[in-house]
Design an enzyme around this catalytic site. Structure first.
Site, short mmCIF file in Angstrom:
data_model
loop_
_atom_site.label_atom_id
_atom_site.label_comp_id
_atom_site.label_asym_id
_atom_site.label_seq_id
_atom_site.Cartn_x
_atom_site.Cartn_y
_atom_site.Cartn_z
N LYS A 14 0.68 -1.17 -0.04
CA LYS A 14 0.41 0.24 -0.11
C LYS A 14 1.22 0.94 -0.18
O LYS A 14 0.43 2.24 -0.96
CB LYS A 14 -0.96 -0.44 0.81
CG LYS A 14 -1.50 1.08 1.40
CD LYS A 14 -2.21 1.32 3.15
CE LYS A 14 -2.57 3.08 3.51
NZ LYS A 14 -1.78 4.04 3.41
N ASN A 15 1.24 1.16 0.91
CA ASN A 15 3.16 2.53 0.96
C ASN A 15 3.85 2.90 0.33
O ASN A 15 4.23 3.57 -0.17
CB ASN A 15 3.56 2.34 2.74
CG ASN A 15 2.19 2.98 3.43
OD1 ASN A 15 1.82 3.04 3.37
ND2 ASN A 15 3.18 2.37 5.20
N ARG A 71 -5.05 9.99 2.10
CA ARG A 71 -3.84 10.98 3.52
C ARG A 71 -2.74 11.69 2.39
O ARG A 71 -2.13 12.90 2.43
CB ARG A 71 -3.01 9.42 4.07
CG ARG A 71 -1.78 10.29 5.16
CD ARG A 71 -2.62 11.17 5.92
NE ARG A 71 -1.06 11.81 6.35
CZ ARG A 71 -1.51 12.66 6.87
NH1 ARG A 71 -2.10 13.81 7.60
NH2 ARG A 71 -0.04 13.80 7.63
N CYS A 96 -5.37 8.38 8.82
CA CYS A 96 -5.69 8.17 9.66
C CYS A 96 -5.66 9.58 10.61
O CYS A 96 -4.97 10.11 10.41
CB CYS A 96 -5.01 7.32 10.15
SG CYS A 96 -5.33 5.54 9.83
N ASP A 120 3.64 1.64 11.67
CA ASP A 120 2.84 0.91 11.39
C ASP A 120 2.45 -0.49 12.19
O ASP A 120 1.53 -1.14 11.59
CB ASP A 120 2.79 0.59 10.06
CG ASP A 120 2.09 2.21 9.42
OD1 ASP A 120 1.46 2.24 9.94
OD2 ASP A 120 2.43 2.67 7.86
#
Length: 424
Positions: free
Chosen positions: A21-22, A93, A117, A309
């Site tokens: 994802k990142n 984000r 978040c 994380d």
């Protein structure tokens, strides 16, 4: 959204780790500065975060073809332009990374304010600094951030603190700037190394000195490329910890060992003696040396250590470990809200929290209940606890977990576990 979970089942089978994802969402944004067609392979196409970013880029003219079967994206940004949209309600984000493509094509950009978040102070002042250091004018409008520059001009960007997002933004903007951009106090993670590899493939000259200094030579033209997204180290850890918690027998494929050496070493020291080859991990209950997880103490920090994380997954291990365990996280000291919700799924009062520190006094056992997600990884920790508890549980706001886990329900199904996702 909420997840209805019938817990207590033991996972058995094989699960494949998706693209990170990142990394994937950053590569998608960076693809928009290419002058040719970009194909991103091993892309987590069902990821909620990725879908929101695709939706925004399509709204401003980017052509994106999604191949869900082969998990790839085909991106062509020749018609991308800056235009004012009817809405800027995009829960992304990393909206700041959507600036460079618009500046290259239009000389101006309009981007949504960053969402995501709420885990303490994660402002966007450093991104404004990046744009201004590269010669842009930045205006904060009611619905969006406006960035204007005929083109970026290379400059020196000195971050007061190490920042992943700031480093990513500086790299992508520096790649299209005229001249040389120097990035001081950069934060170089495996995902940023994946971004650097991508930019280099497109034709950007990037020099990395040590672990925090980067020189970027801007390129007037960037070619189209085919690039596989690196595998997700956080997802790989998630499946391994779930196998331990549920005493399952699980084979995990596509494990990026080179980016998670220290996190896995800590598991070994807890008595989790999993088996591994070049790209897979196998765990069964026999892999617990003494039949249980041993207590531990660790601190979250920068790569190559245990990143923030990953914090919630070690907290789960602390719950079932025999004795007192302590998890410190001074980078995001407020990232403890999920712990109060997690305690609702534990029979014994094992959780103690204070800013920057979680103490578990195990062993505890999981029970069914209803909880509410507080952040992405905390949401996944709640899902895992519910999966291990006998009975039916409800995890509210589970869309937070879906932001970070590609095809979550399908992967659980491959392990013999059913989870029902419902609109709230």
């Amino acid at each position: 959204m909420k997840a209805i979970i019938k817990g207590g089942l033991v996972p058995k089978g094989t699960v494949n780790v998706s693209g990170a994802k990142n990394s994937a969402t950053r590569l998608l944004a960076a693809a928009c500065i290419s002058d040719g067609e970009v194909i991103l392979e091993n892309f987590p196409t069902e990821l909620v975060d990725a879908r929101h970013k695709v939706r925004f880029l399509q709204a401003i003219g980017t052509s994106i073809d999604i191949d869900e079967v082969n998990e790839s994206l085909k991106i062509n940004s020749k018609d991308l332009t800056c235009k004012e949209l009817d809405t800027y309600d995009f829960p992304i984000r990393t909206t700041y990374l959507l600036t460079a493509g618009q500046i290259k094509r239009s000389g101006k950009a309009k981007i949504p304010y960053p969402g995501g978040c709420k885990i303490g102070s994660r402002g966007y002042d450093l991104h404004i600094m990046v744009w201004e250091k590269l010669g842009a004018k930045v205006t904060q409008e009611p619905d969006f951030i406006s960035v204007e520059a005929e083109h970026f001009i290379g400059g020196v960007i000195k971050f007061p603190i190490s920042t992943v997002g700031g480093t990513e933004n500086a790299l992508i903007c520096g790649a299209i700037a005229k001249g040389t951009t120097e990035i001081v106090n950069a934060y170089i993670t495996p995902e940023i190394e994946d971004l650097i590899d991508f930019l280099r493939r497109m034709g950007t000259q990037i020099t990395v000195n040590g672990s925090s200094h980067i020189i970027v030579e801007g390129a007037e033209r960037l070619k189209g490329v085919i690039k596989p997204v690196m595998s997700d180290r956080i997802e790989a850890l998630t499946w391994l910890v779930y196998a331990v918690l549920a005493k399952g027998t699980v084979l995990i494929n596509n494990v990026p060992f080179e980016s998670m050496e220290v996190p896995l070493l800590h598991l070994k020291k807890m008595g989790i003696d999993f088996l591994s080859n070049s790209n897979s991990i196998y765990f069964s209950p026999d892999c617990l040396k003494n039949g249980q997880v041993e207590s531990f103490e660790l601190a979250c920090g920068a790569h190559p250590g245990i990143i923030s994380d990953m914090q919630s997954f070690y907290t789960l291990l602390g719950v079932i470990a025999k004795g007192d365990s302590r998890i410190f996280d001074y980078r995001y000291p407020e990232r403890i809200a999920y712990a109060d919700e997690l305690q609702l799924l534990i029979n014994e009062p094992v959780m103690e929290t204070e800013p920057g520190k979680i103490t578990t006094r195990g062993p505890g056992t999981f029970k069914a209940g209803e909880v509410t997600s507080t952040d992405l990884r905390g949401s996944m920790a709640l899902v895992m606890a519910a999966l291990c508890a006998e009975g039916t549980s409800t995890v509210n706001d589970v869309e937070m977990a879906l932001r970070g886990y590609n095809n979550l329900a399908k992967k659980l199904s491959s392990l013999g576990i059913d989870i029902m996702i419902q609109e709230s």
